[in-house]
Scaffold this active site. Structure first.
Site, PDB file in Angstrom:
ATOM      1  CD1 TRP A 163      -0.038  -1.426   3.156  1.00  0.00           C
ATOM      2  CD2 TRP A 163       0.566   0.727   3.282  1.00  0.00           C
ATOM      3  NE1 TRP A 163       0.754  -1.276   4.271  1.00  0.00           N
ATOM      4  CE2 TRP A 163       1.135   0.041   4.367  1.00  0.00           C
ATOM      5  CE3 TRP A 163       0.810   2.100   3.153  1.00  0.00           C
ATOM      6  CZ2 TRP A 163       1.939   0.669   5.316  1.00  0.00           C
ATOM      7  CZ3 TRP A 163       1.613   2.728   4.100  1.00  0.00           C
ATOM      8  CH2 TRP A 163       2.158   2.016   5.166  1.00  0.00           C
ATOM      9  CG  ASN A 164       5.101   1.287   1.000  1.00  0.00           C
ATOM     10  OD1 ASN A 164       4.855   0.539   0.047  1.00  0.00           O
ATOM     11  ND2 ASN A 164       6.273   1.298   1.591  1.00  0.00           N
ATOM     12  N   GLY A 241       6.711  -6.285  -0.475  1.00  0.00           N
ATOM     13  CA  GLY A 241       5.985  -6.246   0.793  1.00  0.00           C
ATOM     14  C   GLY A 241       6.912  -6.616   1.932  1.00  0.00           C
ATOM     15  CD  GLU A 471      10.479  -4.706  -8.447  1.00  0.00           C
ATOM     16  OE1 GLU A 471      10.242  -3.718  -7.753  1.00  0.00           O
ATOM     17  OE2 GLU A 471       9.630  -5.595  -8.688  1.00  0.00           O
TER      18      GLU A 471
HETATM   19  P1  NAP Z   1       2.592  -6.908   3.478  1.00  0.00           P
HETATM   20  O1  NAP Z   1       1.685  -7.042   4.628  1.00  0.00           O
HETATM   21  O2  NAP Z   1       3.661  -7.917   3.301  1.00  0.00           O
HETATM   22  O3  NAP Z   1       1.640  -6.876   2.198  1.00  0.00           O
HETATM   23  C1  NAP Z   1       2.161  -6.702   0.911  1.00  0.00           C
HETATM   24  C2  NAP Z   1       1.198  -7.320  -0.084  1.00  0.00           C
HETATM   25  O4  NAP Z   1       1.136  -8.723   0.145  1.00  0.00           O
HETATM   26  C3  NAP Z   1      -0.229  -6.797   0.029  1.00  0.00           C
HETATM   27  O5  NAP Z   1      -0.784  -6.735  -1.266  1.00  0.00           O
HETATM   28  C4  NAP Z   1      -0.903  -7.880   0.850  1.00  0.00           C
HETATM   29  O6  NAP Z   1      -2.277  -7.965   0.606  1.00  0.00           O
HETATM   30  C5  NAP Z   1      -0.218  -9.110   0.300  1.00  0.00           C
HETATM   31  N1  NAP Z   1      -0.266 -10.278   1.181  1.00  0.00           N
HETATM   32  C6  NAP Z   1      -0.191 -10.312   2.525  1.00  0.00           C
HETATM   33  N2  NAP Z   1      -0.235 -11.600   2.940  1.00  0.00           N
HETATM   34  C7  NAP Z   1      -0.320 -12.365   1.836  1.00  0.00           C
HETATM   35  C8  NAP Z   1      -0.396 -13.772   1.611  1.00  0.00           C
HETATM   36  N3  NAP Z   1      -0.379 -14.650   2.619  1.00  0.00           N
HETATM   37  N4  NAP Z   1      -0.483 -14.219   0.348  1.00  0.00           N
HETATM   38  C9  NAP Z   1      -0.511 -13.363  -0.677  1.00  0.00           C
HETATM   39  N5  NAP Z   1      -0.444 -12.018  -0.537  1.00  0.00           N
HETATM   40  C10 NAP Z   1      -0.341 -11.530   0.715  1.00  0.00           C
HETATM   41  O7  NAP Z   1       3.312  -5.499   3.451  1.00  0.00           O
HETATM   42  P2  NAP Z   1       2.670  -4.055   3.570  1.00  0.00           P
HETATM   43  O8  NAP Z   1       2.401  -3.781   4.998  1.00  0.00           O
HETATM   44  O9  NAP Z   1       1.563  -3.899   2.593  1.00  0.00           O
HETATM   45  O10 NAP Z   1       3.866  -3.153   3.031  1.00  0.00           O
HETATM   46  C11 NAP Z   1       4.896  -2.711   3.844  1.00  0.00           C
HETATM   47  C12 NAP Z   1       6.116  -3.608   3.693  1.00  0.00           C
HETATM   48  O11 NAP Z   1       6.556  -3.604   2.330  1.00  0.00           O
HETATM   49  C13 NAP Z   1       7.279  -3.096   4.491  1.00  0.00           C
HETATM   50  O12 NAP Z   1       7.946  -4.162   5.079  1.00  0.00           O
HETATM   51  C14 NAP Z   1       8.159  -2.422   3.433  1.00  0.00           C
HETATM   52  O13 NAP Z   1       9.505  -2.340   3.776  1.00  0.00           O
HETATM   53  C15 NAP Z   1       7.938  -3.335   2.271  1.00  0.00           C
HETATM   54  N6  NAP Z   1       8.263  -2.666   1.019  1.00  0.00           N
HETATM   55  C16 NAP Z   1       9.395  -3.055   0.349  1.00  0.00           C
HETATM   56  C17 NAP Z   1       9.767  -2.405  -0.816  1.00  0.00           C
HETATM   57  C18 NAP Z   1      11.014  -2.796  -1.560  1.00  0.00           C
HETATM   58  O14 NAP Z   1      11.136  -2.395  -2.716  1.00  0.00           O
HETATM   59  N7  NAP Z   1      11.921  -3.553  -0.978  1.00  0.00           N
HETATM   60  C19 NAP Z   1       8.971  -1.369  -1.321  1.00  0.00           C
HETATM   61  C20 NAP Z   1       7.816  -1.002  -0.614  1.00  0.00           C
HETATM   62  C21 NAP Z   1       7.476  -1.672   0.555  1.00  0.00           C
HETATM   63  P3  NAP Z   1      -3.359  -7.268   1.532  1.00  0.00           P
HETATM   64  O15 NAP Z   1      -2.832  -5.964   1.938  1.00  0.00           O
HETATM   65  O16 NAP Z   1      -4.515  -7.186   0.625  1.00  0.00           O
HETATM   66  O17 NAP Z   1      -3.565  -8.211   2.643  1.00  0.00           O
END
Ligand code: NAP
Length: 490
Positions: A163-164, A241, A471
């Site tokens: 979402w971020n 994520g 990426e």
């Molecule tokens: P998240 O909870 O891991 O969710 C990311 C995505 O995965 C969402 O679309 C979520 O769907 C989905 N998801 C969650 N559980 C899943 C499962 N069991 N199976 C399939 N899909 C699943 O992370 P977030 O809170 O949205 O984002 C923040 C995190 O992303 C932070 O840790 C941040 O550091 C990381 N991030 C990394 C980068 C990078 O380039 N390295 C860039 C941006 C963010 P729902 O939300 O619909 O449940």
């Protein structure tokens, strides 16, 4: 802080402009259930979007699989031109897309405009890369045969985004997939689906054939994505994520030995040496800390400052942080928008309480805002113990945590004392130290006297538990290509 409560006509028009169904084979399909999208600055529901069950999502994979062979055969120039048209449309519609993003995610409009520009640049970059996919031809060392090496699209690609950065994380994956000749199914975060839906509608207008990109929104990520990942037609998962979810998905992908790209969490150290240009270091810290209200994988999580300048740095940073207006992202001049939800506010509250219980001093902020919306103010803490929980957890909020250090060796050891390795920052005027520290930091990316490393032309990605693959840059398209070698007897 003044926050207007009701949505304006212009805001309503932006939300209404987005199709709300599942995007499958070029059609927008309704689902039996819907899920609400909220404005994090007020908690009000903006609209309802499709909430897919596993059965409703499966046709999206069918559509991607059906379109794959034809799409792989299209001329690279055609793929490039579709991406260029999508880039032009995205730039032309920057205001509308930025407003949609601010409404669903909360970031200030100025930052949302910046993200639309950044997201569009991936389309332009990969439009240019689509026509540069190359190969090789060489003679076997012992003679008698030739090696022909070529690249082919990896095939149907699944994408999951957070979402971020609701738009840029999508274009960073869909751009190279389109360029490489892959079809895809993307699942945006349930909290911010509108930016991806608006992007898909824009791709149709850019001339993308039906089925090449499909969008599934759902409140049941696990139930919906697991069968799609295990389906043998899926050949690639590109995930951005958290590390925890990434590890779970890697386990699933192991079952079919699926290609993966994993952009996961970070715990960026931000090093300031006594010889640094302190003004530049404060500018860099403001960017590295406050971009996206601290909710970035690249956010400076641990600000490590050499003891001689730690007090001076903290004072200058506090002065700058104090000036930041907090409010709804649509309001003029706002820099500190809301966090994504109340859980995020509680997490930051708990991390700050833990740090102060271990001796940290609060110079600014430190208390969640009470009232409507999910607000936490700009906060500066000094003397944060390396053992504080925020030393090992992504803060994901506007909290600058400053810890002093004495020597270069100690700084590098502290910086590397984490399972994460996405990005590190270092500020110094000493060229040799800059190179030494840059080499010594365990991270996929280093900002040397630079507070933002994200750039579509650079290879973005982490090492250790921050991920696999890159990426953007020249490597970005390789994530969606397989290398094929044909040995030829001559
Ligand atoms: P998240 O909870 O891991 O969710 C990311 C995505 O995965 C969402 O679309 C979520 O769907 C989905 N998801 C969650 N559980 C899943 C499962 N069991 N199976 C399939 N899909 C699943 O992370 P977030 O809170 O949205 O984002 C923040 C995190 O992303 C932070 O840790 C941040 O550091 C990381 N991030 C990394 C980068 C990078 O380039 N390295 C860039 C941006 C963010 P729902 O939300 O619909 O449940």
């Amino acid at each position: 802080m003044e926050t207007s409560t009701s949505i304006t006509t212009n805001e309503r028009a932006a939300i209404d402009s987005v199709p709300k169904g599942l995007f499958i084979g070029g059609q927008w399909r309704p689902t039996a259930a819907t899920l609400p999208v909220e404005d994090p600055s007020t908690g009000e529901v903006l609209c309802e979007v499709a909430d897919a069950t596993p059965a409703e999502a499966l046709p999206a994979l069918d559509a991607a699989a059906a379109a794959q062979a034809d799409w792989a055969r299209t001329a690279p120039r055609e793929r490039s031109e579709i991406l260029t048209r999508a880039y032009d449309l995205m730039i032309a519609e920057k205001e509308r897309l930025a407003l949609i993003m601010t409404l669903e995610m909360g970031k200030p409009l100025a930052e949302a405009r910046g993200e639309v520009g950044y997201a569009a640049e991936f389309l332009r970059w990969f439009a240019e890369e689509a026509v540069r996919i190359d190969g090789g031809y060489m003679t076997a060392p012992a003679g008698g045969s030739k090696f022909l090496v070529s690249k082919q699209p990896v095939g149907v690609s699944l994408m999951i985004t957070p979402w971020n950065f609701p738009l840029a994380m999508g274009t960073r994956k869909i751009g190279p997939a389109i360029a490489a000749g892959c079809t895809s199914l993307i699942k945006p975060a349930a909290q911010t689906p509108l930016s991806t839906m608006a992007f898909a509608e824009l791709l149709t207008r850019a001339g993308l054939p039906d089925g090449v990109v499909n969008v599934v929104t759902t409140s049941s990520s696990d139930e919906v994505m697991t069968p799609l990942i295990l389906d043998e037609r899926s050949r690639k998962l590109s995930f951005t994520g958290s590390t925890g979810v990434g590890k779970h998905l890697l386990e699933l992908c192991a079952k079919t030995v699926m290609r993966t790209s994993m952009e996961l969490g970070g715990n960026a150290p931000f090093l300031v040496f006594a010889d640094a240009d302190l003004d530049a270091a404060v500018d860099g810290a403001m960017l590295a800390k406050m971009r996206n209200i601290g909710q970035a994988c690249t956010a400076a999580n641990r600000i490590l400052v050499q003891r001689e300048v730690a007090a001076e740095f903290a004072e200058r940073l506090t002065t700058r942080m104090r000036e930041l207006p907090m409010g709804r992202g649509t309001e003029d001049g706002v820099v500190v928008g809301p966090l994504i939800d109340q859980r995020a506010v509680q997490k930051v509250t708990d991390l700050v309480a833990d740090a102060t219980s271990r001796g940290a001093t609060v110079h600014l902020g430190g208390q969640a805002h009470e009232g409507k919306g999910h607000f936490y103010p700009a906060t500066v803490l000094t003397d944060v113990s390396p053992d504080a929980e925020m030393g090992s957890t992504e803060i994901f909020g506007p909290v600058a945590a400053i810890t002093p250090f004495d020597s270069e060796e100690e700084a590098i050891a502290l910086a590397n004392d984490t399972p994460y390795g996405l990005v590190s920052y270092a500020y110094t005027r000493d060229l040799a130290r800059g190179f030494r520290v840059g080499e010594g930091l365990e991270a996929g990316m280093v900002g040397l006297n630079l507070g933002v490393v994200s750039n579509p032309a650079a290879p973005f990605g982490g090492i250790k538990e921050s991920g696999l693959g890159r990426e953007g840059g020249f490597l970005g398209i390789d994530e969606f290509l397989e290398t094929k070698y044909i040995g030829i007897a001559i």
